[in-house]
Motif scaffolding. Structure first.
Motif, PDB file in Angstrom:
ATOM      1  N   LEU A   1      23.112   7.254  17.948  1.00 22.46           N
ATOM      2  CA  LEU A   1      22.026   6.466  18.531  1.00 22.46           C
ATOM      3  C   LEU A   1      22.606   5.416  19.479  1.00 22.46           C
ATOM      4  CD1 LEU A   1      18.997   5.734  18.671  1.00 22.46           C
ATOM      5  CD2 LEU A   1      19.430   4.144  16.772  1.00 22.46           C
ATOM      6  N   CYS A   2      23.664   4.750  19.043  1.00 18.39           N
ATOM      7  CA  CYS A   2      24.317   3.749  19.903  1.00 18.39           C
ATOM      8  C   CYS A   2      24.854   4.392  21.170  1.00 18.39           C
ATOM      9  CB  CYS A   2      25.439   3.047  19.141  1.00 18.39           C
ATOM     10  SG  CYS A   2      24.867   2.005  17.790  1.00 18.39           S
ATOM     11  N   ARG A   3      25.415   5.576  21.050  1.00 19.11           N
ATOM     12  CA  ARG A   3      25.996   6.239  22.229  1.00 19.11           C
ATOM     13  C   ARG A   3      24.925   6.774  23.186  1.00 19.11           C
ATOM     14  NH1 ARG A   3      31.481   8.809  19.795  1.00 19.11           N
ATOM     15  NH2 ARG A   3      32.705   6.894  20.040  1.00 19.11           N
ATOM     16  N   LEU A   4      23.731   7.092  22.643  1.00 16.61           N
ATOM     17  CA  LEU A   4      22.633   7.461  23.548  1.00 16.61           C
ATOM     18  C   LEU A   4      22.251   6.273  24.418  1.00 16.61           C
ATOM     19  CD1 LEU A   4      20.110   9.573  21.435  1.00 16.61           C
ATOM     20  CD2 LEU A   4      21.384  10.301  23.457  1.00 16.61           C
TER      21      LEU A   4
ATOM     22  N   HIS B   1      18.154  -3.800   5.360  1.00 14.82           N
ATOM     23  CA  HIS B   1      17.814  -5.206   5.575  1.00 14.82           C
ATOM     24  C   HIS B   1      16.917  -5.297   6.809  1.00 14.82           C
ATOM     25  CE1 HIS B   1      18.429  -9.388   6.864  1.00 14.82           C
ATOM     26  NE2 HIS B   1      18.590  -9.629   5.569  1.00 14.82           N
ATOM     27  N   PRO B   2      15.867  -6.135   6.783  1.00 13.53           N
ATOM     28  CA  PRO B   2      14.937  -6.205   7.925  1.00 13.53           C
ATOM     29  C   PRO B   2      15.619  -6.519   9.265  1.00 13.53           C
ATOM     30  CG  PRO B   2      14.035  -7.392   6.050  1.00 13.53           C
ATOM     31  CD  PRO B   2      15.431  -6.987   5.671  1.00 13.53           C
ATOM     32  N   SER B   3      16.578  -7.416   9.264  1.00 15.20           N
ATOM     33  CA  SER B   3      17.282  -7.746  10.507  1.00 15.20           C
ATOM     34  C   SER B   3      18.099  -6.553  11.005  1.00 15.20           C
ATOM     35  CB  SER B   3      18.191  -8.958  10.285  1.00 15.20           C
ATOM     36  OG  SER B   3      18.882  -9.268  11.455  1.00 15.20           O
ATOM     37  N   SER B   4      18.676  -5.805  10.085  1.00 15.61           N
ATOM     38  CA  SER B   4      19.434  -4.610  10.450  1.00 15.61           C
ATOM     39  C   SER B   4      18.504  -3.569  11.063  1.00 15.61           C
ATOM     40  CB  SER B   4      20.131  -4.028   9.217  1.00 15.61           C
ATOM     41  OG  SER B   4      20.988  -4.979   8.629  1.00 15.61           O
ATOM     42  N   TYR B   5      17.329  -3.421  10.458  1.00 16.46           N
ATOM     43  CA  TYR B   5      16.338  -2.482  10.988  1.00 16.46           C
ATOM     44  C   TYR B   5      15.929  -2.879  12.402  1.00 16.46           C
ATOM     45  CZ  TYR B   5      12.210   0.431  11.389  1.00 16.46           C
ATOM     46  OH  TYR B   5      11.287   1.340  11.827  1.00 16.46           O
ATOM     47  N   GLU B   6      15.678  -4.170  12.618  1.00 17.30           N
ATOM     48  CA  GLU B   6      15.291  -4.653  13.943  1.00 17.30           C
ATOM     49  C   GLU B   6      16.389  -4.390  14.972  1.00 17.30           C
ATOM     50  OE1 GLU B   6      12.378  -5.771  15.160  1.00 17.30           O
ATOM     51  OE2 GLU B   6      11.563  -5.258  13.194  1.00 17.30           O
ATOM     52  N   THR B   7      17.634  -4.544  14.550  1.00 12.54           N
ATOM     53  CA  THR B   7      18.753  -4.273  15.449  1.00 12.54           C
ATOM     54  C   THR B   7      18.768  -2.804  15.858  1.00 12.54           C
ATOM     55  OG1 THR B   7      20.079  -6.055  14.495  1.00 12.54           O
ATOM     56  CG2 THR B   7      21.270  -4.319  15.668  1.00 12.54           C
TER      57      THR B   7
ATOM     58  N   ARG C   1      13.619   7.038  13.729  1.00 15.94           N
ATOM     59  CA  ARG C   1      13.315   7.815  12.511  1.00 15.94           C
ATOM     60  C   ARG C   1      14.385   8.868  12.250  1.00 15.94           C
ATOM     61  NH1 ARG C   1       7.796   7.804  14.243  1.00 15.94           N
ATOM     62  NH2 ARG C   1       8.083   9.916  15.004  1.00 15.94           N
ATOM     63  N   ARG C   2      14.811   9.531  13.309  1.00 14.08           N
ATOM     64  CA  ARG C   2      15.853  10.558  13.149  1.00 14.08           C
ATOM     65  C   ARG C   2      17.153   9.916  12.641  1.00 14.08           C
ATOM     66  NH1 ARG C   2      16.718  15.951  15.619  1.00 14.08           N
ATOM     67  NH2 ARG C   2      14.494  15.709  15.799  1.00 14.08           N
ATOM     68  N   THR C   3      17.521   8.801  13.212  1.00 15.38           N
ATOM     69  CA  THR C   3      18.731   8.098  12.771  1.00 15.38           C
ATOM     70  C   THR C   3      18.592   7.660  11.315  1.00 15.38           C
ATOM     71  OG1 THR C   3      19.216   7.352  15.014  1.00 15.38           O
ATOM     72  CG2 THR C   3      20.225   6.116  13.206  1.00 15.38           C
ATOM     73  N   MET C   4      17.441   7.131  10.960  1.00 17.71           N
ATOM     74  CA  MET C   4      17.221   6.665   9.578  1.00 17.71           C
ATOM     75  C   MET C   4      17.280   7.840   8.596  1.00 17.71           C
ATOM     76  SD  MET C   4      17.199   3.475   9.843  1.00 17.71           S
ATOM     77  CE  MET C   4      16.676   2.972   8.230  1.00 17.71           C
ATOM     78  N   ARG C   5      16.793   8.998   8.995  1.00 19.46           N
ATOM     79  CA  ARG C   5      16.904  10.186   8.132  1.00 19.46           C
ATOM     80  C   ARG C   5      18.366  10.550   7.929  1.00 19.46           C
ATOM     81  NH1 ARG C   5      12.267  12.374  10.938  1.00 19.46           N
ATOM     82  NH2 ARG C   5      13.681  13.495  12.291  1.00 19.46           N
ATOM     83  N   HIS C   6      19.143  10.515   8.998  1.00 20.21           N
ATOM     84  CA  HIS C   6      20.565  10.833   8.880  1.00 20.21           C
ATOM     85  C   HIS C   6      21.292   9.810   8.005  1.00 20.21           C
ATOM     86  CE1 HIS C   6      20.578  14.238  11.539  1.00 20.21           C
ATOM     87  NE2 HIS C   6      20.022  13.539  12.513  1.00 20.21           N
TER      88      HIS C   6
ATOM     89  N   ALA D   1      23.253  10.471   4.400  1.00 22.77           N
ATOM     90  CA  ALA D   1      24.615   9.995   4.141  1.00 22.77           C
ATOM     91  C   ALA D   1      24.673   9.134   2.888  1.00 22.77           C
ATOM     92  CB  ALA D   1      25.144   9.211   5.344  1.00 22.77           C
ATOM     93  N   ILE D   2      23.668   8.296   2.691  1.00 20.27           N
ATOM     94  CA  ILE D   2      23.615   7.424   1.498  1.00 20.27           C
ATOM     95  C   ILE D   2      23.529   8.277   0.236  1.00 20.27           C
ATOM     96  CG2 ILE D   2      22.104   5.827   0.245  1.00 20.27           C
ATOM     97  CD1 ILE D   2      23.635   4.366   2.353  1.00 20.27           C
ATOM     98  N   TRP D   3      22.660   9.280   0.244  1.00 15.77           N
ATOM     99  CA  TRP D   3      22.481  10.096  -0.954  1.00 15.77           C
ATOM    100  C   TRP D   3      23.650  11.048  -1.175  1.00 15.77           C
ATOM    101  CZ3 TRP D   3      19.713   8.491  -4.723  1.00 15.77           C
ATOM    102  CH2 TRP D   3      18.672   7.603  -4.461  1.00 15.77           C
ATOM    103  N   GLU D   4      24.286  11.517  -0.102  1.00 15.40           N
ATOM    104  CA  GLU D   4      25.518  12.305  -0.266  1.00 15.40           C
ATOM    105  C   GLU D   4      26.594  11.446  -0.912  1.00 15.40           C
ATOM    106  OE1 GLU D   4      26.406  13.610   3.713  1.00 15.40           O
ATOM    107  OE2 GLU D   4      25.406  15.539   3.406  1.00 15.40           O
ATOM    108  N   ARG D   5      26.689  10.196  -0.462  1.00 14.13           N
ATOM    109  CA  ARG D   5      27.654   9.253  -1.027  1.00 14.13           C
ATOM    110  C   ARG D   5      27.380   9.059  -2.513  1.00 14.13           C
ATOM    111  NH1 ARG D   5      27.399   3.700  -2.007  1.00 14.13           N
ATOM    112  NH2 ARG D   5      29.359   2.591  -1.796  1.00 14.13           N
ATOM    113  N   ALA D   6      26.105   8.875  -2.871  1.00 16.74           N
ATOM    114  CA  ALA D   6      25.743   8.673  -4.278  1.00 16.74           C
ATOM    115  C   ALA D   6      26.110   9.901  -5.110  1.00 16.74           C
ATOM    116  CB  ALA D   6      24.251   8.374  -4.394  1.00 16.74           C
ATOM    117  N   ALA D   7      25.824  11.093  -4.592  1.00 17.80           N
ATOM    118  CA  ALA D   7      26.136  12.318  -5.333  1.00 17.80           C
ATOM    119  C   ALA D   7      27.640  12.458  -5.544  1.00 17.80           C
ATOM    120  CB  ALA D   7      25.592  13.533  -4.586  1.00 17.80           C
ATOM    121  N   LYS D   8      28.417  12.162  -4.514  1.00 18.90           N
ATOM    122  CA  LYS D   8      29.870  12.257  -4.645  1.00 18.90           C
ATOM    123  C   LYS D   8      30.412  11.243  -5.628  1.00 18.90           C
ATOM    124  CE  LYS D   8      30.561  14.276  -0.122  1.00 18.90           C
ATOM    125  NZ  LYS D   8      30.984  14.078   1.259  1.00 18.90           N
ATOM    126  N   MET D   9      29.814  10.061  -5.669  1.00 13.85           N
ATOM    127  CA  MET D   9      30.272   9.052  -6.619  1.00 13.85           C
ATOM    128  C   MET D   9      29.945   9.473  -8.055  1.00 13.85           C
ATOM    129  SD  MET D   9      29.554   5.554  -4.534  1.00 13.85           S
ATOM    130  CE  MET D   9      30.704   4.458  -5.350  1.00 13.85           C
TER     131      MET D   9
END
Length: 191
Positions: free
Chosen positions: A34-37, A128-134, A156-161, A165-173
């Motif tokens: 998203l940043c690179r777009l 975090h709300p500020s992170s979302y706004e960023t 929305r697409r970025t948030m899905r990705h 990643a968050i849930w993959e991390r949780a599963a691996k942990m």
């Protein structure tokens, strides 16, 4: 790369840290497109921003797309609500901790036209709300640059990705915390 077994993790606590940073980097890598777009020059793990502390790396992602007219050092953080010091809002607690950690270095960053911005996500995917706004600002910049009318689509697409990643991390942990199989489990379930 093969997973580490329990004996290796107990023998070397650094392996646990490496697992945690793997999840952290996965989230970073989901935000980076998203940043690179919005800013094709966005880079990861940029360093040497703080002359008085050159070893500090406040930018998981360094980009000019997060704030109009300014460059930003985006610092990804993942926090569990069960973590010590999380209080009633784990995201707010980590956001404040990250800001406080770099507080004495902020004037040096500001002098270079760089703003430090934590991007904090809970282990359950709440941001975090500020992170979302960023990230919304990054999506707006990307949408404008790419000729897309609705920046929400990109966000929305970025948030899905990020959520994946968050849930993959949780599963691996969870998998890493399982004890080694005994003879009975091997006999019943196979290799």
């Amino acid at each position: 790369m093969r997973p580490f077994d329990d004996h290796e993790v107990r023998a070397c606590p650094l392996l646990c840290i490496r697992r945690n940073t793997r999840g952290h980097y996965a989230v970073r890598d989901r935000v980076l497109p998203l940043c690179r777009l919005a800013d094709p020059t966005s880079e990861v793990e940029a360093s040497d921003f703080i002359p008085s502390a050159p070893a500090l790396r406040p930018a998981d992602i360094f980009t000019s797309s997060a704030l109009p007219g300014s460059r930003a050092a985006l610092d990804i953080g993942i926090v569990s609500p069960e973590a010590t010091g999380s209080g009633n809002d784990c995201c707010a607690a980590m956001f404040d901790r990250k800001r406080k950690h770099y507080e004495r270095h902020l004037p040096e960053l500001h002098a270079q036209g760089i703003r430090y911005i934590p991007i904090v996500v809970s282990t359950f995917g709440r941001m975090h709300p500020s992170s979302y706004e960023t990230l919304l600002q990054v999506a707006r910049t990307a949408a404008t640059r790419q000729g897309i009318r609705n920046p929400e689509i990109l966000l929305r697409r970025t948030m899905r990705h990020v959520a994946v990643a968050i849930w993959e991390r949780a599963a691996k942990m969870v998998l890493s915390c399982l004890s080694a199989w005994g003879n009975l489990e091997v006999d019943l379930l196979g290799d």
